[in-house]
Design an enzyme around this catalytic site. Structure first.
Site, PDB file in Angstrom:
ATOM      1  N   LYS A   5      -2.305  34.709  -1.018  1.00  0.00           N
ATOM      2  CA  LYS A   5      -3.455  34.935  -1.890  1.00  0.00           C
ATOM      3  C   LYS A   5      -4.681  34.145  -1.437  1.00  0.00           C
ATOM      4  CE  LYS A   5      -0.726  37.338  -4.574  1.00  0.00           C
ATOM      5  NZ  LYS A   5      -0.425  37.104  -5.974  1.00  0.00           N
ATOM      6  N   ASP A   6      -4.477  33.056  -0.688  1.00  0.00           N
ATOM      7  CA  ASP A   6      -5.608  32.261  -0.220  1.00  0.00           C
ATOM      8  C   ASP A   6      -6.540  33.070   0.674  1.00  0.00           C
ATOM      9  OD1 ASP A   6      -4.941  29.772  -1.442  1.00  0.00           O
ATOM     10  OD2 ASP A   6      -3.463  29.389   0.129  1.00  0.00           O
TER      11      ASP A   6
END
Length: 460
Positions: free
Chosen positions: A111-112
């Protein structure tokens, strides 16, 4: 390029407005009105680019003239400066397959890649255009911590994250609740991720509240999340094929909310040489059943060793359905009306045939997940997290296969230890988490309770 709703109820909007809107005001999801088509020569040229430069080229047609090229390039550079791998998303060879490591960002999860970009994009738009944003998101584990890492301490932005109490890993919970910045608010919800996601969507459908409280979305309902994830499919293909446009590869994708694999679907539609997209689920197999039967039918949410995939209602499934039915918003509305009324929707035989041409699918249970972690470690010394293990198991022995590694194994060391009798060494970002002070509030899965907390917090 303009963005339209999958349900056809809002006029086309530009990129910046699409990012701010998150969930479309008619309850649908925003998608581009056209996709760029990339030639073999372009693919060959782009294959030589580093990740950041590739992101700039891929994002430019979707952003249009709403950001200057130099401003977009600066946003991209700042977003990936915090990643510990110079390649940002390195591709490593593990046995006979490739693993695309997406966990080198500040919270050690895929998700980063999107949320570092989205956090900086939000900040850029607020500085340029004025105003403030109150971000509300639901998480099954990794979105919350990545979103918090993307916006913590930023002026004009506050974030409220709903996570299912007791249904995320201890490290995932600590990654959220140990962030004590004044603009961060964590809500431990007595319920499932689907409950959290339903509440967030309900808040966004209250258009008066959305405008009053300046709500913004960081879940993968936000188009910018999907756009950022498209990039690493092109990057992985280039590393495996050396940029040969005549060589197609397959991707196996651990899938819960359908955003990651939908990004792969878009990459293929744009011209990336993809053989198969393999949709890998755990016991919560609604998407696998849909691929196999053409019936999308909800059921109870089961707790598994891969909690980020413990989802029944996959948000980005609506975006795929829009393309499946020929970009017909009336048909999308009818199908989702049926889902709302009866708990299921059914596509035609011809549409199901197209689904099967788009995806292969496999559900992997907890025993097979543990076995795959063990087998991979025994054969190569490489440690998989449980979500990635599901993707590896579903991919099988396919040639030219890239498996998406969605989280660092140290985030799930209880599972890893069960499988191989040892833990994965944690990256620096995870060390000492369990000893830090925490802050969160516990609420029931009730829209009034969440709405009241949101308003009271903003008033303070």
């Amino acid at each position: 390029m303009k963005y339209v709703s999958t349900r056809g109820g809002v006029p086309p909007v530009g990129f910046a407005e699409a990012v701010r809107m998150g969930l479309a005001d008619d309850g649908g999801l925003l998608v581009p009105d056209a996709l760029p088509q990339l030639s073999p020569d372009t693919l060959r040229d782009w294959s030589r680019l580093r990740f950041q430069d590739l992101a700039l080229e891929l994002m430019t047609p979707f952003v249009g003239d709403e950001l200057s090229r130099s401003d977009l390039a600066d946003l991209i550079e700042r977003s990936y400066a915090s990643f510990t791998a110079p390649e940002v998303t390195p591709v490593v060879e593990v046995g006979s397959r490739w693993v695309l490591e997406l966990f080198h960002g500040p919270t050690a999860a895929f998700k980063d890649v999107a949320l570092q970009f989205l956090g900086n994009l939000f900040e850029y738009l607020l500085v340029r255009d004025g105003g403030e944003l109150n971000i509300v998101g639901a998480t099954s584990g990794d979105t919350g911590s990545a979103a918090i890492a993307g916006v913590r301490g930023k002026d004009r932005i506050r974030i409220f994250v709903l996570f299912p109490k007791g249904r995320v890993s201890p490290i995932q919970e600590r990654q959220m609740t140990t962030v004590l910045d004044a603009n961060v608010h964590n809500i431990a919800l007595r319920g499932s991720f689907d409950d959290a996601q339903r509440l967030v969507k309900t808040l966004f459908r209250d258009l008066a509240l959305k405008r009053e409280c300046h709500l913004a979305a960081v879940n993968s309902i936000n188009w910018a999340r999907i756009l950022a994830q498209v990039v690493y499919y092109f990057y992985a293909w280039a590393r495996v094929t050396d940029g040969n446009p005549d060589r197609a590869i397959s991707f196996s994708v651990p899938t819960g909310n359908f955003g990651d694999i939908f990004a792969g679907f878009l990459a293929k539609r744009m011209g990336l040489p993809v053989d198969r997209l393999i949709l890998a689920t755990n016991r919560n197999d609604i998407l696998t059943r849909f691929v196999e039967t053409g019936v999308y039918e909800t059921g109870p949410v089961h707790a598994t060793l891969s909690p980020a995939m413990d989802i029944q209602v996959a948000s980005n499934f609506e975006r795929y359905l829009y393309f499946l039915v020929g970009q017909d918003p009336d048909r999308v509305r009818c199908l989702f009306d049926a889902l709302s009324r009866h708990g299921r929707l059914i596509v035609t035989e011809a549409e199901q045939a197209r689904v099967k041409s788009d995806f292969a699918a496999m559900a992997v249970d907890d025993d097979a997940t543990l076995s795959q972690i063990r087998e991979t470690f025994t054969a190569s010394g490489y440690i998989l997290d449980p979500h990635t293990a599901i993707g590896v198991r579903a991919g099988g022995d396919r040639r030219d296969l890239v498996c998406l590694a969605t989280a660092h194994p140290a985030k799930f060391n209880e599972v890893v230890h069960r499988a191989i009798g040892r833990e994965a060494p944690p990256p620096a970002s995870l060390r000492g988490l369990m000893e830090r002070p925490i802050r969160s509030i516990e609420l029931g899965a009730d829209i009034d309770a969440v709405r009241d907390f949101l308003r009271e917090t903003l008033e303070r």
